[in-house]
Design a protein around this motif. Sequence first.
Motif, PDB file in Angstrom:
ATOM      1  N   ASN A   1     -65.953-123.341  47.122  1.00  0.00           N
ATOM      2  CA  ASN A   1     -64.968-123.567  48.189  1.00  0.00           C
ATOM      3  C   ASN A   1     -64.835-122.325  49.059  1.00  0.00           C
ATOM      4  N   ASP A   2     -65.956-121.803  49.513  1.00  0.00           N
ATOM      5  CA  ASP A   2     -65.960-120.500  50.186  1.00  0.00           C
ATOM      6  C   ASP A   2     -65.279-120.498  51.556  1.00  0.00           C
ATOM      7  N   GLN A   3     -64.984-121.654  52.132  1.00  0.00           N
ATOM      8  CA  GLN A   3     -64.257-121.662  53.400  1.00  0.00           C
ATOM      9  C   GLN A   3     -62.750-121.570  53.194  1.00  0.00           C
ATOM     10  N   ILE A   4     -62.296-121.827  51.967  1.00  0.00           N
ATOM     11  CA  ILE A   4     -60.856-121.783  51.703  1.00  0.00           C
ATOM     12  C   ILE A   4     -60.493-120.608  50.795  1.00  0.00           C
ATOM     13  N   LEU A   5     -61.205-120.429  49.688  1.00  0.00           N
ATOM     14  CA  LEU A   5     -60.869-119.389  48.719  1.00  0.00           C
ATOM     15  C   LEU A   5     -61.609-118.089  49.013  1.00  0.00           C
ATOM     16  N   VAL A   6     -60.878-116.983  48.893  1.00  0.00           N
ATOM     17  CA  VAL A   6     -61.495-115.663  49.059  1.00  0.00           C
ATOM     18  C   VAL A   6     -61.684-115.039  47.687  1.00  0.00           C
ATOM     19  N   PRO A   7     -62.724-114.242  47.509  1.00  0.00           N
ATOM     20  CA  PRO A   7     -62.968-113.631  46.200  1.00  0.00           C
ATOM     21  C   PRO A   7     -61.828-112.685  45.779  1.00  0.00           C
ATOM     22  N   ILE A   8     -61.393-112.843  44.536  1.00  0.00           N
ATOM     23  CA  ILE A   8     -60.409-111.952  43.911  1.00  0.00           C
ATOM     24  C   ILE A   8     -60.913-111.721  42.494  1.00  0.00           C
ATOM     25  N   SER A   9     -61.022-110.460  42.082  1.00  0.00           N
ATOM     26  CA  SER A   9     -61.538-110.193  40.742  1.00  0.00           C
ATOM     27  C   SER A   9     -60.517-109.505  39.841  1.00  0.00           C
ATOM     28  N   GLU A  10     -59.428-109.013  40.421  1.00  0.00           N
ATOM     29  CA  GLU A  10     -58.384-108.347  39.634  1.00  0.00           C
ATOM     30  C   GLU A  10     -57.029-108.854  40.095  1.00  0.00           C
ATOM     31  N   PRO A  11     -56.033-108.783  39.230  1.00  0.00           N
ATOM     32  CA  PRO A  11     -54.697-109.248  39.622  1.00  0.00           C
ATOM     33  C   PRO A  11     -53.987-108.257  40.550  1.00  0.00           C
ATOM     34  N   VAL A  12     -54.538-108.106  41.754  1.00  0.00           N
ATOM     35  CA  VAL A  12     -53.922-107.291  42.798  1.00  0.00           C
ATOM     36  C   VAL A  12     -53.589-108.246  43.932  1.00  0.00           C
ATOM     37  N   PHE A  13     -52.303-108.389  44.194  1.00  0.00           N
ATOM     38  CA  PHE A  13     -51.854-109.405  45.138  1.00  0.00           C
ATOM     39  C   PHE A  13     -51.333-108.755  46.413  1.00  0.00           C
ATOM     40  N   GLU A  14     -51.773-109.277  47.534  1.00  0.00           N
ATOM     41  CA  GLU A  14     -51.435-108.726  48.841  1.00  0.00           C
ATOM     42  C   GLU A  14     -50.334-109.505  49.536  1.00  0.00           C
ATOM     43  N   THR A  15     -50.204-110.787  49.221  1.00  0.00           N
ATOM     44  CA  THR A  15     -49.248-111.624  49.938  1.00  0.00           C
ATOM     45  C   THR A  15     -47.930-111.708  49.173  1.00  0.00           C
ATOM     46  N   GLU A  16     -46.888-112.000  49.911  1.00  0.00           N
ATOM     47  CA  GLU A  16     -45.564-112.115  49.293  1.00  0.00           C
ATOM     48  C   GLU A  16     -45.532-113.245  48.267  1.00  0.00           C
ATOM     49  N   ILE A  17     -46.123-114.393  48.609  1.00  0.00           N
ATOM     50  CA  ILE A  17     -46.100-115.529  47.679  1.00  0.00           C
ATOM     51  C   ILE A  17     -46.914-115.218  46.426  1.00  0.00           C
ATOM     52  N   GLY A  18     -48.023-114.517  46.575  1.00  0.00           N
ATOM     53  CA  GLY A  18     -48.831-114.125  45.414  1.00  0.00           C
ATOM     54  C   GLY A  18     -48.075-113.182  44.503  1.00  0.00           C
ATOM     55  N   LYS A  19     -47.417-112.176  45.084  1.00  0.00           N
ATOM     56  CA  LYS A  19     -46.644-111.209  44.286  1.00  0.00           C
ATOM     57  C   LYS A  19     -45.485-111.897  43.562  1.00  0.00           C
ATOM     58  N   MET A  20     -44.767-112.774  44.296  1.00  0.00           N
ATOM     59  CA  MET A  20     -43.614-113.442  43.702  1.00  0.00           C
ATOM     60  C   MET A  20     -44.038-114.400  42.590  1.00  0.00           C
ATOM     61  N   LEU A  21     -45.117-115.142  42.816  1.00  0.00           N
ATOM     62  CA  LEU A  21     -45.592-116.069  41.793  1.00  0.00           C
ATOM     63  C   LEU A  21     -46.069-115.316  40.563  1.00  0.00           C
ATOM     64  N   PHE A  22     -46.803-114.237  40.771  1.00  0.00           N
ATOM     65  CA  PHE A  22     -47.295-113.439  39.648  1.00  0.00           C
ATOM     66  C   PHE A  22     -46.126-112.867  38.837  1.00  0.00           C
ATOM     67  N   ASP A  23     -45.124-112.327  39.535  1.00  0.00           N
ATOM     68  CA  ASP A  23     -43.942-111.806  38.837  1.00  0.00           C
ATOM     69  C   ASP A  23     -43.237-112.899  38.054  1.00  0.00           C
ATOM     70  N   ALA A  24     -43.102-114.081  38.666  1.00  0.00           N
ATOM     71  CA  ALA A  24     -42.404-115.191  38.005  1.00  0.00           C
ATOM     72  C   ALA A  24     -43.143-115.647  36.760  1.00  0.00           C
ATOM     73  N   VAL A  25     -44.447-115.827  36.858  1.00  0.00           N
ATOM     74  CA  VAL A  25     -45.170-116.299  35.676  1.00  0.00           C
ATOM     75  C   VAL A  25     -45.271-115.210  34.622  1.00  0.00           C
ATOM     76  N   SER A  26     -45.318-113.962  35.049  1.00  0.00           N
ATOM     77  CA  SER A  26     -45.366-112.869  34.083  1.00  0.00           C
ATOM     78  C   SER A  26     -44.082-112.790  33.279  1.00  0.00           C
ATOM     79  N   LYS A  27     -42.954-112.998  33.941  1.00  0.00           N
ATOM     80  CA  LYS A  27     -41.653-112.930  33.274  1.00  0.00           C
ATOM     81  C   LYS A  27     -41.341-114.202  32.498  1.00  0.00           C
ATOM     82  N   ASN A  28     -41.496-115.343  33.170  1.00  0.00           N
ATOM     83  CA  ASN A  28     -41.052-116.616  32.596  1.00  0.00           C
ATOM     84  C   ASN A  28     -42.027-117.254  31.616  1.00  0.00           C
ATOM     85  N   ALA A  29     -43.293-117.059  31.828  1.00  0.00           N
ATOM     86  CA  ALA A  29     -44.267-117.704  30.943  1.00  0.00           C
ATOM     87  C   ALA A  29     -44.720-116.758  29.835  1.00  0.00           C
ATOM     88  N   GLY A  30     -44.231-115.538  29.870  1.00  0.00           N
ATOM     89  CA  GLY A  30     -44.593-114.583  28.822  1.00  0.00           C
ATOM     90  C   GLY A  30     -46.061-114.184  28.863  1.00  0.00           C
TER      91      GLY A  30
END
Length: 144
Positions: A111-140
């Motif tokens: 899906n190279d027209q939609i998804l960009v390569p990411i190889s490490e959990p480094v998030f640049e967007t606000e939604i990415g940072k917030m989602l990562f924080d939420a799942v890290s805290k809430n999902a353990g």
Amino acid sequence: MTQFIDDALAMDEADLMEKYNLKDVFAHYVYQLMEGCVFQVDYPIPEMPVTESMRMNWDNWQLTKAHTPEVQKHSNLVHLSNREISEIVFIAYMLDGEASIAKYAEACADNDQILVPISEPVFETEIGKMLFDAVSKNAGTNAN
């Protein structure tokens, strides 16, 4: 089940969740659908060869294309960039462990027209940072 349905129709949502001990379930597994809350992924439209049908309707097509951005402003769509969608999908794969991160790379290739390569959990967007924080805290997760 009849009692639960009767209570659901009659009770305030907070009281219902407390009575049936549903707070944890709703906090982690149930998602509310919001009317008019639809996501649109903004990505470049692929070039298509012009067909005879397109040539015949060219003027109408150009008018439609010209009005599309204005219509989208009033559509209640939530616009997500390629990076935002990629970070959301990457986090979903990441929750399944290291092997699934490699599967994200495969998804990128498919899906190279939609998804960009990411190889490490480094998030640049606000939604990415917030989602990562939420799942890290809430999902353990141990994604940190």
